[in-house]
Design a protein around this motif. Structure first.
Motif, PDB file in Angstrom:
ATOM      1  N   TYR A  57       7.295  -0.437  18.275  1.00 25.78           N
ATOM      2  CA  TYR A  57       6.772   0.589  17.485  1.00 25.78           C
ATOM      3  C   TYR A  57       7.603   1.274  16.116  1.00 25.78           C
ATOM      4  CZ  TYR A  57       5.060   4.811  15.823  1.00 25.78           C
ATOM      5  OH  TYR A  57       4.470   6.673  15.189  1.00 25.78           O
ATOM      6  N   THR A  58       9.598   0.931  16.197  1.00 31.44           N
ATOM      7  CA  THR A  58      10.060   1.154  15.304  1.00 31.44           C
ATOM      8  C   THR A  58      10.281  -0.306  13.651  1.00 31.44           C
ATOM      9  OG1 THR A  58      11.483   2.805  16.629  1.00 31.44           O
ATOM     10  CG2 THR A  58      12.255   1.715  14.576  1.00 31.44           C
ATOM     11  N   ASP A  59       9.920  -1.238  14.992  1.00 26.14           N
ATOM     12  CA  ASP A  59       9.881  -2.282  14.715  1.00 26.14           C
ATOM     13  C   ASP A  59       9.039  -2.415  13.207  1.00 26.14           C
ATOM     14  OD1 ASP A  59      12.590  -3.058  14.466  1.00 26.14           O
ATOM     15  OD2 ASP A  59      11.892  -4.730  15.568  1.00 26.14           O
ATOM     16  N   ALA A  60       7.838  -2.194  13.596  1.00 26.14           N
ATOM     17  CA  ALA A  60       6.257  -2.536  12.811  1.00 26.14           C
ATOM     18  C   ALA A  60       6.594  -0.937  11.715  1.00 26.14           C
ATOM     19  CB  ALA A  60       5.399  -2.073  13.958  1.00 26.14           C
ATOM     20  N   SER A  61       7.057   0.115  12.156  1.00 20.90           N
ATOM     21  CA  SER A  61       7.207   0.935  11.531  1.00 20.90           C
ATOM     22  C   SER A  61       8.371   0.743  10.045  1.00 20.90           C
ATOM     23  CB  SER A  61       7.065   2.568  12.145  1.00 20.90           C
ATOM     24  OG  SER A  61       6.562   2.483  12.657  1.00 20.90           O
ATOM     25  N   ILE A  62       8.824  -0.814  10.133  1.00 22.55           N
ATOM     26  CA  ILE A  62      10.435  -0.626   9.578  1.00 22.55           C
ATOM     27  C   ILE A  62       9.367  -1.827   8.477  1.00 22.55           C
ATOM     28  CG2 ILE A  62      12.158  -2.150   8.888  1.00 22.55           C
ATOM     29  CD1 ILE A  62      13.001  -0.233  11.917  1.00 22.55           C
ATOM     30  N   LEU A  63       9.032  -2.656   8.825  1.00 22.84           N
ATOM     31  CA  LEU A  63       8.186  -3.520   8.681  1.00 22.84           C
ATOM     32  C   LEU A  63       7.085  -2.552   7.492  1.00 22.84           C
ATOM     33  CD1 LEU A  63       7.499  -6.411  10.304  1.00 22.84           C
ATOM     34  CD2 LEU A  63       9.241  -6.207   9.382  1.00 22.84           C
ATOM     35  N   LYS A  64       6.208  -1.540   7.886  1.00 23.54           N
ATOM     36  CA  LYS A  64       5.068  -1.106   7.334  1.00 23.54           C
ATOM     37  C   LYS A  64       6.036   0.080   5.783  1.00 23.54           C
ATOM     38  CE  LYS A  64       1.067   1.554   7.322  1.00 23.54           C
ATOM     39  NZ  LYS A  64      -0.217   2.280   8.725  1.00 23.54           N
ATOM     40  N   PHE A  65       6.860   0.245   6.574  1.00 18.86           N
ATOM     41  CA  PHE A  65       7.794   0.935   5.268  1.00 18.86           C
ATOM     42  C   PHE A  65       7.972  -0.288   3.959  1.00 18.86           C
ATOM     43  CE2 PHE A  65      11.491   1.736   3.058  1.00 18.86           C
ATOM     44  CZ  PHE A  65      11.775   3.868   2.915  1.00 18.86           C
ATOM     45  N   CYS A  66       9.091  -1.448   4.337  1.00 17.82           N
ATOM     46  CA  CYS A  66       8.906  -2.364   3.496  1.00 17.82           C
ATOM     47  C   CYS A  66       7.953  -2.475   2.151  1.00 17.82           C
ATOM     48  CB  CYS A  66      10.206  -3.565   4.272  1.00 17.82           C
ATOM     49  SG  CYS A  66      11.142  -3.022   4.936  1.00 17.82           S
ATOM     50  N   LEU A  67       6.338  -2.878   3.614  1.00 20.18           N
ATOM     51  CA  LEU A  67       5.770  -3.067   2.504  1.00 20.18           C
ATOM     52  C   LEU A  67       5.000  -2.420   1.698  1.00 20.18           C
ATOM     53  CD1 LEU A  67       3.569  -5.399   2.592  1.00 20.18           C
ATOM     54  CD2 LEU A  67       2.620  -4.930   3.919  1.00 20.18           C
ATOM     55  N   ILE A  68       5.039  -0.869   2.163  1.00 20.12           N
ATOM     56  CA  ILE A  68       4.201  -0.074   1.019  1.00 20.12           C
ATOM     57  C   ILE A  68       5.403   0.149  -0.398  1.00 20.12           C
ATOM     58  CG2 ILE A  68       4.301   2.336   1.049  1.00 20.12           C
ATOM     59  CD1 ILE A  68       3.363   2.381   3.826  1.00 20.12           C
ATOM     60  N   LEU A  69       6.476   0.175   0.351  1.00 19.77           N
ATOM     61  CA  LEU A  69       7.798   0.290  -0.563  1.00 19.77           C
ATOM     62  C   LEU A  69       7.538  -1.084  -2.227  1.00 19.77           C
ATOM     63  CD1 LEU A  69      10.097   2.222  -1.317  1.00 19.77           C
ATOM     64  CD2 LEU A  69      11.887   0.069  -0.299  1.00 19.77           C
ATOM     65  N   LEU A  70       7.118  -1.841  -2.041  1.00 17.81           N
ATOM     66  CA  LEU A  70       6.660  -2.759  -2.880  1.00 17.81           C
ATOM     67  C   LEU A  70       5.896  -1.933  -4.120  1.00 17.81           C
ATOM     68  CD1 LEU A  70       6.264  -6.279  -1.164  1.00 17.81           C
ATOM     69  CD2 LEU A  70       7.961  -5.791  -2.624  1.00 17.81           C
ATOM     70  N   SER A  71       4.641  -1.715  -3.250  1.00 16.69           N
ATOM     71  CA  SER A  71       3.876  -1.092  -3.824  1.00 16.69           C
ATOM     72  C   SER A  71       4.175   0.395  -4.633  1.00 16.69           C
ATOM     73  CB  SER A  71       2.310  -1.690  -3.561  1.00 16.69           C
ATOM     74  OG  SER A  71       2.152  -1.143  -2.261  1.00 16.69           O
ATOM     75  N   THR A  72       4.743   0.982  -4.548  1.00 16.66           N
ATOM     76  CA  THR A  72       5.448   2.039  -4.927  1.00 16.66           C
ATOM     77  C   THR A  72       5.910   2.076  -6.089  1.00 16.66           C
ATOM     78  OG1 THR A  72       5.727   2.741  -2.500  1.00 16.66           O
ATOM     79  CG2 THR A  72       6.216   4.555  -4.473  1.00 16.66           C
ATOM     80  N   PRO A  73       4.991   2.709  -7.426  1.00 15.04           N
ATOM     81  CA  PRO A  73       5.777   2.760  -8.869  1.00 15.04           C
ATOM     82  C   PRO A  73       6.691   3.806  -8.774  1.00 15.04           C
ATOM     83  CG  PRO A  73       3.242   2.252  -8.625  1.00 15.04           C
ATOM     84  CD  PRO A  73       3.632   2.929  -6.953  1.00 15.04           C
ATOM     85  N   CYS A  74       6.633   5.018  -8.405  1.00 10.94           N
ATOM     86  CA  CYS A  74       7.745   5.822  -8.506  1.00 10.94           C
ATOM     87  C   CYS A  74       8.467   5.426  -8.021  1.00 10.94           C
ATOM     88  CB  CYS A  74       7.309   7.283  -7.437  1.00 10.94           C
ATOM     89  SG  CYS A  74       7.280   7.250  -5.837  1.00 10.94           S
ATOM     90  N   VAL A  75       9.315   4.846  -7.067  1.00  7.74           N
ATOM     91  CA  VAL A  75      10.947   3.684  -6.729  1.00  7.74           C
ATOM     92  C   VAL A  75      11.110   3.467  -7.792  1.00  7.74           C
ATOM     93  CG1 VAL A  75      11.892   2.524  -5.211  1.00  7.74           C
ATOM     94  CG2 VAL A  75       9.672   4.172  -4.477  1.00  7.74           C
TER      95      VAL A  75
END
Length: 514
Positions: A117-135
């Motif tokens: 659960y944790t590793d999948a959440s980390i990967l999902k975070f990393c993927l969403i971060l890629l397409s988060t313009p405000c960052v």
């Protein structure tokens, strides 16, 4: 040497995570293990199919980050169809692993499912971060962003926070290589990124005040607990070693001024909503709350909400709603109206290390306390360190009459609480509940102190559960009581039954030790 900007550090942290997850998965897939071996560490017990699926998502995300690195890590790309497919697969993995949580008591849950659960959440975070313009938008012009841009950035940040908070709260952020350490670092860097954006709308003036001190009801104190000024650790040890009644052991004691130097009472005051919001991403962090008057009542439930929603909807109605305060409830156990909410017995300081820095473990928790005075079977193995829990709620929160398996120092940081205690020598008269719906409730009494004293009425859909004879017998049992003020520390020896009632907005911290 110049420190890299938070955005670059955060992206590099994601590169590291995707690489290590892929390497660990590939090592598992190349090794022959017994089928369904959940006893091994790491992801092995989740089975090769899920490990392979996780590995493939990590490999794809690694490629996306390589492409971003070649572009100088300066532009947020629009998500491709492949990226959207990876998000769906990661959501599937999270859902599958979470479904396993229902098949076990949490203490028996194989660690592999929590790590998956944790590793999948980390990967999902990393993927969403890629397409988060405000960052990526660190330009000075951001300070002049429109309200719409502010709200959009807030929603994007909220989505990222939500992912990691779910991993912390539901799965305990399991994993030796990443887990909680990685999640906490990612959240810290994300906070730095957010601070650099400079587009937070600011704190409404209503939040710069302190929480309301209004007490709708204040019970009378009939048998006051002894109060002393701050004790040395040697004096406290002597107090426990030399009880008035050797059969009973040490009695409850209020120590005034024991926590006066805590930052939570001085430079970082927890009685100010503005400070608590500043430590929770403007109220965007998630917290688990109990819904209902007491955990023994019908209709009691639990759910996850943002800290901001908890403040403005439950703690203090005068607090205006914070941005992005609402969130879908995925683990609610009650659909009834929510008359009261309580952040109770939650390891908040493990989830929010910044708040942990505002408090200190009292020296008293490093003494050698006596064993249980009447039942040695209740004594627990010695703890490596004290167990800390937060108790935060509005007036009227109730912890029903119960006993704990450890000695307890209950510290009062914000507001006031009424506490009533009964001796372990009176345990047979406490009417312990026993097992209810498969849950062991032997540490909780059937006797509802608030109802018996006339402070509370019995809910319409419930019976009182005790006879007239029970009432007469219980009212004859001697007790001690007190009202805890900010700065007080109440020592509750092991075996003492205690009932706790919030009188105003109240924030307490308990320290269990043995």
């Amino acid at each position: 040497m110049t420190q890299p900007c938070p955005t670059k550090q955060l992206l590099e942290l994601c590169v590291e995570a995707t690489s290590t997850i892929q390497s660990e998965c590939d090592l598992i897939l190349s090794t022959v293990y017994p089928p369904e071996d959940t006893s091994r560490a790491g992801l092995v017990g989740c089975g090769p199919a899920l490990v392979d699926l996780l590995s493939r998502q990590a490999a794809r995300i690694s490629i996306y980050y390589q492409q971003l690195k070649s572009a100088g890590m300066s532009t947020a790309p629009s998500p491709s169809e492949e990226q959207k497919l990876s998000l769906d697969r990661l959501s599937d993995i999270i859902s599958i692993s979470y479904s396993k949580f229902y098949a076990y008591l949490f203490k028996d849950l194989p660690t592999c499912w929590r790590q998956l659960y944790t590793d999948a959440s980390i990967l999902k975070f990393c993927l969403i971060l890629l397409s988060t313009p405000c960052v990526y938008d660190h330009t000075p012009e951001c300070s002049n962003a429109s309200r719409e841009q502010v709200d959009k950035a807030g929603r994007q940040i909220t989505q990222l926070i939500k992912l990691l908070d779910y991993a912390l709260i539901l799965a305990g952020a399991a994993g030796e290589q990443r887990g909680r350490k990685w999640v906490n670092k990612a959240l810290l860097l994300l906070q730095s990124v957010w601070n650099e954006l400079g587009i937070d709308p600011g704190v409404p003036k209503e939040l710069n005040t302190i929480f309301s001190t209004i007490e709708p009801f204040t019970p009378p104190v009939k048998h006051p607990i002894q109060r002393v000024d701050v004790l040395s650790i040697e004096a406290f040890q002597a107090y426990m070693d030399n009880p008035r009644d050797s059969k009973l052991g040490p009695e409850p004691l209020i120590i005034r001024g024991a926590i006066d130097e805590w930052s939570a009472l001085t430079k970082n005051p927890w009685n100010k909503p503005s400070y608590l919001l500043s430590q929770t991403f403007g109220g965007r962090r998630l917290v688990p709350v109990e819904i209902g008057r007491s955990y023994v009542d019908e209709g009691w439930g639990q759910k996850l909400i943002t800290f901001g929603e908890f403040l403005c909807e439950y703690i203090d109605p005068s607090i205006p709603p914070t941005q992005d305060s609402s969130i879908d409830d995925t683990i609610s156990t009650s659909s009834q109206a929510k008359p009261i909410a309580y952040l109770a017995q939650h390891p908040l300081f493990t989830q929010l290390p910044a708040l942990r820095n505002d408090i200190l473990v009292p020296d008293y928790c490093y003494t050698a306390p006596p064993r249980h005075p009447t039942d040695s079977s209740i004594d627990q193995p010695e703890l490596d360190e004290p167990l800390l829990n937060a108790w935060f709620g509005p007036p009227g929160t109730i912890t029903p009459l119960h006993t704990d398996p450890y000695h307890n120092v209950l510290t009062q940081v914000v507001g006031r609480k009424y506490v009533r205690l009964y001796s372990p020598l009176s345990t047979e008269r406490m009417q312990a509940r026993g097992k209810e719906n498969g849950v062991e409730m032997g540490n909780t009494s059937l006797m509802d102190v608030g109802v018996i004293e006339g402070w509370d009425s019995i809910p319409d859909d419930e019976e009182d559960g005790f006879s007239k004879e029970d009432l007469v017998n219980f009212k004859a049992v001697p007790f001690l009581d007190c009202i805890l003020e900010p700065g007080d520390a109440l020592y509750i020896p092991i075996g003492w039954w205690h009932y706790v009632r919030g009188l105003s907005v109240s924030f307490s911290v308990s320290f269990w030790w043995n």
